[in-house]
Scaffold this active site. Structure first.
Site, mmCIF file in Angstrom:
data_model
loop_
_atom_site.group_PDB
_atom_site.id
_atom_site.type_symbol
_atom_site.label_atom_id
_atom_site.label_comp_id
_atom_site.label_asym_id
_atom_site.label_seq_id
_atom_site.Cartn_x
_atom_site.Cartn_y
_atom_site.Cartn_z
ATOM 1 N N GLU A 1 -11.640 0.153 -2.566
ATOM 2 C CA GLU A 1 -10.749 0.677 -1.518
ATOM 3 C C GLU A 1 -9.595 1.396 -2.197
ATOM 4 O O GLU A 1 -9.568 1.539 -3.415
ATOM 5 C CB GLU A 1 -10.223 -0.465 -0.635
ATOM 6 N N ASP B 1 0.837 -1.213 0.000
ATOM 7 C CA ASP B 1 0.000 0.000 0.000
ATOM 8 C C ASP B 1 0.871 1.264 0.000
ATOM 9 O O ASP B 1 0.685 2.165 0.842
ATOM 10 C CB ASP B 1 -0.904 0.022 1.236
HETATM 11 O O1 FUB Z 1 -3.129 -3.542 3.673
HETATM 12 C C1 FUB Z 1 -4.400 -3.885 4.153
HETATM 13 C C2 FUB Z 1 -5.437 -3.547 3.153
HETATM 14 O O2 FUB Z 1 -5.216 -4.272 1.959
HETATM 15 C C3 FUB Z 1 -5.444 -2.119 2.699
HETATM 16 O O3 FUB Z 1 -5.974 -1.239 3.630
HETATM 17 C C4 FUB Z 1 -6.218 -2.260 1.454
HETATM 18 O O4 FUB Z 1 -6.187 -1.144 0.624
HETATM 19 C C5 FUB Z 1 -5.580 -3.481 0.848
HETATM 20 O O5 FUB Z 1 -4.423 -3.174 0.140
#
Ligand code: FUB
Length: 338
Positions: free
Chosen positions: A238, A28
């Site tokens: 997301e 991320d």
């Molecule tokens: O790293 C945990 C979660 O996985 C993140 O918050 C999301 O965006 C996904 O990448």
């Protein structure tokens, strides 16, 4: 510790980019140019004991370690632990994807974590240096919920936080204005209705709170209609990120279960945003999450995949060049093609 690829699961396809580092797992990646150096704020993936599930319970990260480099392709420095979950009074577990910002010589780390009731909130921590160490505020940001904060500072100095994520990110459990523990585990479960969108709120001058109630950053199709819940190839899941190019605001995000990074543009930081296309085709691994940074005249996409581990929750950060075409669209990147 040096992280080696699992020899039992060879990666047969050739990757476009090599991992930025092999010593720890960083995912991320939110990249920023601070003090003339590239700093990357990411999740610090670890191999925990919680079994894998659809809500990402196996993403058990406990701290943040910032990495930095003087240029893309330069030596990567792994800094000391910037913030540990044990030093955040309100947080219990799952330090997920963070972001950072700076103002008046101070640095701000924005991070999601589950509180002691298992509800994702977003906190802020401050430091004198881009790499930390950061000191967390005692409470999460009032009105914050869900995951994946991304903070964008506009040319006029106003900063905005974009956030949210469905499924394990819990955004679908906030439709009533409060957290519904019995809400859907995935999305609104209404394929013909508008999909959930990321939230956006301007930050206060001290960068520590929302200056206004968060609102939806609407994502519309080319005809001006909201993207629908069943449109899994295009709807928001997301990993919101904002960058500005040629006067346009670009909201990019992950489509989650279809594994694309896509983008939509607007003339306002609040939207509405119009869907424009894909940025990155699916990478190796389930999640895809990124940031976009300009260094001198070149734009870069920072992203992650699971090349080193072949395991969903142990991801490595990467970077590749990104190109805006003259008409404002972005060239699609295939992570397996050079
Ligand atoms: O790293 C945990 C979660 O996985 C993140 O918050 C999301 O965006 C996904 O990448």
């Amino acid at each position: 510790m040096v992280v080696q690829p699992d020899p039992g699961k060879p990666n047969e396809r050739r990757h476009r980019s090599e991992p930025l580092l092999r010593d720890i797992y960083i995912a991320d990646p939110s990249a920023h140019l601070f003090e003339g150096r590239i700093y990357v704020y990411g999740s610090h993936d670890i191999d925990g004991t919680t079994p894998e599930d659809d809500l990402g319970s196996h993403f058990e990260m406990r701290d943040y370690q910032v990495i930095s480099m003087d240029r893309v392709g330069g030596e990567v420095t792994i800094h000391e632990v910037a913030l540990d979950v044990d030093d955040v009074p309100w947080a219990s577990r799952q330090m997920w994807a963070p972001d950072a910002a700076t103002k008046n010589g101070r640095y701000f780390l924005y991070f999601p974590a589950k509180d002691h009731e298992g509800v994702f909130r977003i906190g802020v921590a401050t430091a004198d240096r881009p790499e930390g160490p950061f000191r967390a505020e005692p409470e999460p940001i009032k009105g914050s919920h869900s995951i994946d904060p991304a903070v964008f500072t506009d040319d006029d100095g106003a900063s905005y936080m974009y956030f949210g994520g469905i499924w394990g990110g819990q955004l679908q459990r906030w439709t009533m204005g409060h957290y519904d523990p019995n809400g859907s585990k995935t999305d609104l479960e209404q394929d013909e209705q508008p999909a959930l969108n990321p939230r956006v709120a301007r930050l206060t001058d001290d960068m520590l709170e929302f200056a206004e109630p968060p609102r939806e950053a609407l994502i519309l199709d080319e005809k001006g209609f909201p993207l629908l819940g069943g449109d899994h190839d295009r709807r928001f899941f997301e990993a919101a990120w904002i960058h500005k190019h040629a006067g346009q605001y670009y909201l990019s995000y992950s489509t989650g279960d279809t594994h694309y990074l896509t983008y939509a543009t607007s003339t306002s930081p609040y939207g509405p945003f119009t869907y424009r296309g894909r940025i990155l085709e699916p990478v190796q691994g389930w999640t895809t999450h990124h940031s976009i940074l300009q260094v001198a005249e070149q734009w870069y996409l920072f992203y992650h995949d699971t090349q080193l581990s072949n395991r969903t929750h142990l991801r490595n950060a990467k970077v590749t060049e990104l190109t805006h075409r003259p008409d404002g669209t972005i060239e699609v990147i295939d992570p397996f093609l050079r």
